[in-house]
Write an enzyme that holds these catalytic residues in place. Structure first.
Site, PDB file in Angstrom:
ATOM      1  N   ARG A 111       0.879  -1.187   0.000  1.00  0.00           N
ATOM      2  CA  ARG A 111       0.000   0.000   0.000  1.00  0.00           C
ATOM      3  C   ARG A 111       0.905   1.224   0.000  1.00  0.00           C
ATOM      4  O   ARG A 111       1.711   1.402   0.911  1.00  0.00           O
ATOM      5  CB  ARG A 111      -0.902  -0.009   1.248  1.00  0.00           C
ATOM      6  CG  ARG A 111      -1.668   1.286   1.428  1.00  0.00           C
ATOM      7  CD  ARG A 111      -2.760   1.188   2.474  1.00  0.00           C
ATOM      8  NE  ARG A 111      -3.887   0.430   1.977  1.00  0.00           N
ATOM      9  CZ  ARG A 111      -5.100   0.410   2.551  1.00  0.00           C
ATOM     10  NH1 ARG A 111      -5.330   1.131   3.644  1.00  0.00           N
ATOM     11  NH2 ARG A 111      -6.077  -0.293   2.032  1.00  0.00           N
ATOM     12  N   HIS A 138      -7.524   0.887  -6.295  1.00  0.00           N
ATOM     13  CA  HIS A 138      -7.684  -0.066  -5.182  1.00  0.00           C
ATOM     14  C   HIS A 138      -8.331  -1.329  -5.778  1.00  0.00           C
ATOM     15  O   HIS A 138      -9.501  -1.624  -5.535  1.00  0.00           O
ATOM     16  CB  HIS A 138      -8.559   0.566  -4.091  1.00  0.00           C
ATOM     17  CG  HIS A 138      -8.460  -0.095  -2.760  1.00  0.00           C
ATOM     18  ND1 HIS A 138      -7.662  -1.200  -2.519  1.00  0.00           N
ATOM     19  CD2 HIS A 138      -9.068   0.184  -1.571  1.00  0.00           C
ATOM     20  CE1 HIS A 138      -7.783  -1.549  -1.240  1.00  0.00           C
ATOM     21  NE2 HIS A 138      -8.625  -0.737  -0.649  1.00  0.00           N
ATOM     22  N   GLN A 141     -10.114  -4.079  -3.613  1.00  0.00           N
ATOM     23  CA  GLN A 141     -11.410  -3.618  -3.121  1.00  0.00           C
ATOM     24  C   GLN A 141     -12.477  -3.771  -4.205  1.00  0.00           C
ATOM     25  O   GLN A 141     -13.540  -4.358  -3.973  1.00  0.00           O
ATOM     26  CB  GLN A 141     -11.306  -2.132  -2.709  1.00  0.00           C
ATOM     27  CG  GLN A 141     -12.605  -1.548  -2.214  1.00  0.00           C
ATOM     28  CD  GLN A 141     -12.993  -2.090  -0.852  1.00  0.00           C
ATOM     29  OE1 GLN A 141     -12.180  -2.061   0.068  1.00  0.00           O
ATOM     30  NE2 GLN A 141     -14.198  -2.588  -0.701  1.00  0.00           N
ATOM     31  N   ASP A 233     -17.574   6.833  -0.731  1.00  0.00           N
ATOM     32  CA  ASP A 233     -16.293   6.693  -0.026  1.00  0.00           C
ATOM     33  C   ASP A 233     -16.009   8.053   0.603  1.00  0.00           C
ATOM     34  O   ASP A 233     -16.688   9.046   0.301  1.00  0.00           O
ATOM     35  CB  ASP A 233     -15.207   6.276  -1.045  1.00  0.00           C
ATOM     36  CG  ASP A 233     -13.841   6.018  -0.406  1.00  0.00           C
ATOM     37  OD1 ASP A 233     -13.764   5.879   0.828  1.00  0.00           O
ATOM     38  OD2 ASP A 233     -12.843   5.948  -1.155  1.00  0.00           O
ATOM     39  N   CYS A 274     -16.506   1.252   0.916  1.00  0.00           N
ATOM     40  CA  CYS A 274     -15.311   0.411   1.103  1.00  0.00           C
ATOM     41  C   CYS A 274     -14.825   0.422   2.549  1.00  0.00           C
ATOM     42  O   CYS A 274     -14.144  -0.506   2.972  1.00  0.00           O
ATOM     43  CB  CYS A 274     -14.205   0.876   0.166  1.00  0.00           C
ATOM     44  SG  CYS A 274     -13.775   2.612   0.372  1.00  0.00           S
ATOM     45  N   ARG A 302     -13.592  -9.141   1.313  1.00  0.00           N
ATOM     46  CA  ARG A 302     -12.172  -8.853   1.060  1.00  0.00           C
ATOM     47  C   ARG A 302     -11.343 -10.104   1.336  1.00  0.00           C
ATOM     48  O   ARG A 302     -10.435 -10.454   0.585  1.00  0.00           O
ATOM     49  CB  ARG A 302     -11.675  -7.702   1.950  1.00  0.00           C
ATOM     50  CG  ARG A 302     -12.328  -6.338   1.723  1.00  0.00           C
ATOM     51  CD  ARG A 302     -11.974  -5.770   0.356  1.00  0.00           C
ATOM     52  NE  ARG A 302     -10.542  -5.728   0.133  1.00  0.00           N
ATOM     53  CZ  ARG A 302      -9.721  -4.778   0.600  1.00  0.00           C
ATOM     54  NH1 ARG A 302     -10.194  -3.754   1.268  1.00  0.00           N
ATOM     55  NH2 ARG A 302      -8.415  -4.810   0.352  1.00  0.00           N
TER      56      ARG A 302
HETATM   57  N1   CP Z   1     -11.273  -0.666   2.479  1.00  0.00           N
HETATM   58  C1   CP Z   1     -10.009  -0.721   2.893  1.00  0.00           C
HETATM   59  O1   CP Z   1      -9.056  -0.906   2.107  1.00  0.00           O
HETATM   60  O2   CP Z   1      -9.859  -0.564   4.242  1.00  0.00           O
HETATM   61  P1   CP Z   1      -8.503  -0.400   5.044  1.00  0.00           P
HETATM   62  O3   CP Z   1      -7.957   0.969   4.729  1.00  0.00           O
HETATM   63  O4   CP Z   1      -8.920  -0.545   6.487  1.00  0.00           O
HETATM   64  O5   CP Z   1      -7.542  -1.459   4.613  1.00  0.00           O
HETATM   65  N1  NVA Z   2     -10.231   6.450  -0.911  1.00  0.00           N
HETATM   66  C1  NVA Z   2      -9.801   5.972   0.386  1.00  0.00           C
HETATM   67  C2  NVA Z   2      -9.971   4.503   0.469  1.00  0.00           C
HETATM   68  C3  NVA Z   2      -9.590   3.878   1.777  1.00  0.00           C
HETATM   69  C4  NVA Z   2      -9.739   2.399   1.782  1.00  0.00           C
HETATM   70  C5  NVA Z   2      -8.360   6.376   0.622  1.00  0.00           C
HETATM   71  O1  NVA Z   2      -7.546   6.271  -0.305  1.00  0.00           O
HETATM   72  O2  NVA Z   2      -8.045   6.819   1.724  1.00  0.00           O
END
Ligand code: CP
Ligand code: NVA
Length: 318
Positions: A111, A138, A141, A233, A274, A302
């Site tokens: 990430r 993502h 997701q 989101d 999400c 997930r």
């Molecule tokens: N939806 C998602 O990726 O959640 P986290 O940021 O908790 O991993």
């Molecule tokens: N759009 C959000 C998603 C988190 C899972 C972010 O990037 O923070």
């Protein structure tokens, strides 16, 4: 287990950085395998003896825990590190990190802030690299969200997903997933917060083959009209904290998902997010805690999707 699937065998060893790189058939095959492993993982250990290194440059609850649990359930081992716990945080290059990790591990799940960092990691590591969220995409997701919708509605083709809010990383991956898999998607966002033009063009091209309708509109009610799914989101994604004030001004109150918006949708329309949610900003409690919300099924899927994904990238047909 059924005989070897050529689609699954071809996925072995691939990187999973963006859904753009995968055909509809391949995405369907990953979902199928996820469903099989959901039922059979106790007796199958396709990751036996395999190690997955996970690197997090941003916080995570669902992604980190579901990947760790999936690897363990499939018989593998994880090493999870924050970016700043590694020499990466002190300036070691991504190339040198990739060359090191490929000698220890069978897969890297990362990430990151910059999607280009993932591409560099993938280019120089001779093992699969999986995008656990970047500024652009993502994919884990979005594909697990497609699995959630398949389970809920039986099939994906012809459903309508209304995205209400920021044209962000999750929106981008959903645009790719929906356009490839035949799900209509209407994005309602304020001016200046549209999804990337590049991603939109790819989605429009994919939609020509799948028959999906992809549109960008201003009014949440227009997007929600006859929708099967209303999805939102956060308005302030990780890494955009400095823009918080400007963003809340642009999104609120118009783009907040409230029970009123569901009056425009189909009667059995579901609510998706999400997570994590900023309750009182993009969604109110009444919706996220209400009977139409399937956000916890989403979070659970997930784990199921990632079992299938890891098994196929590391092992092919289990
Ligand atoms: N939806 C998602 O990726 O959640 P986290 O940021 O908790 O991993
Ligand atoms: N759009 C959000 C998603 C988190 C899972 C972010 O990037 O923070």
């Amino acid at each position: 287990m059924a005989s070897a699937s050529p689609t699954l065998e071809k996925l072995k060893g691939r990187d999973f950085l963006t859904l753009q790189d995968f055909s509809a058939e391949e995405l369907e095959a990953i979902m199928e395998l996820a469903l099989r492993l959901e039922a059979e993982w106790r007796s199958l250990k396709p990751l036996q003896g395999k190690t997955v290194v996970m690197i997090f440059q941003k916080p995570s609850t669902r992604t980190r825990v579901s990947f760790e649990v999936a690897v363990n359930q499939l018989g593998g081992w994880t090493v999870t590190l924050g970016w700043n716990e590694m020499q990466l945080g002190r300036g070691e290059t991504i190339v040198d990190t990739a060359r090191t990790l490929e000698r220890y591990a069978d897969c890297v799940v990362a990430r990151v802030f910059r999607h280009s960092d993932l591409e560099e990691l993938a280019e120089h590591a001779g093992i699969p690299v999986v995008n656990a969220l970047s500024d652009l995409y993502h994919p884990c997701q979005a594909l697990s969200d497609m699995l959630t919708l398949r389970k809920r509605f039986g099939s994906l083709k012809g459903l309508k997903l209304a995205w209400v809010g920021d044209g962000n990383n999750v929106c981008h991956s959903l645009l790719l997933a929906c356009s490839k898999l035949g799900v209509n998607m209407a994005v309602a966002c304020p001016e200046g917060f549209e999804p990337s033009e590049k991603v939109l063009q790819v989605a429009l091209k994919e939609a020509e083959s799948s028959g999906a309708k992809i549109e960008i509109v201003r009014e949440p009610e227009e997007a929600a009209s006859q929708a099967d799914v209303i999805y939102t989101d956060v308005f302030v994604s990780m890494g955009f904290e400095e823009e918080r004030e400007r963003r809340l001004k642009a999104f609120l109150p118009k783009y907040q998902v409230t029970p009123k918006l569901f009056q425009h949708a189909k009667p059995n329309c579901v609510f998706m997010h999400c997570l994590p949610a900023h309750r009182g900003e993009e969604v109110v409690d009444e919706v996220i805690d209400g009977p139409q919300s399937i956000v916890w099924e989403q979070a659970e899927n997930r784990l199921h999707l990632q079992r299938g994904l890891l098994a196929v990238l590391l092992q092919g047909e289990p």
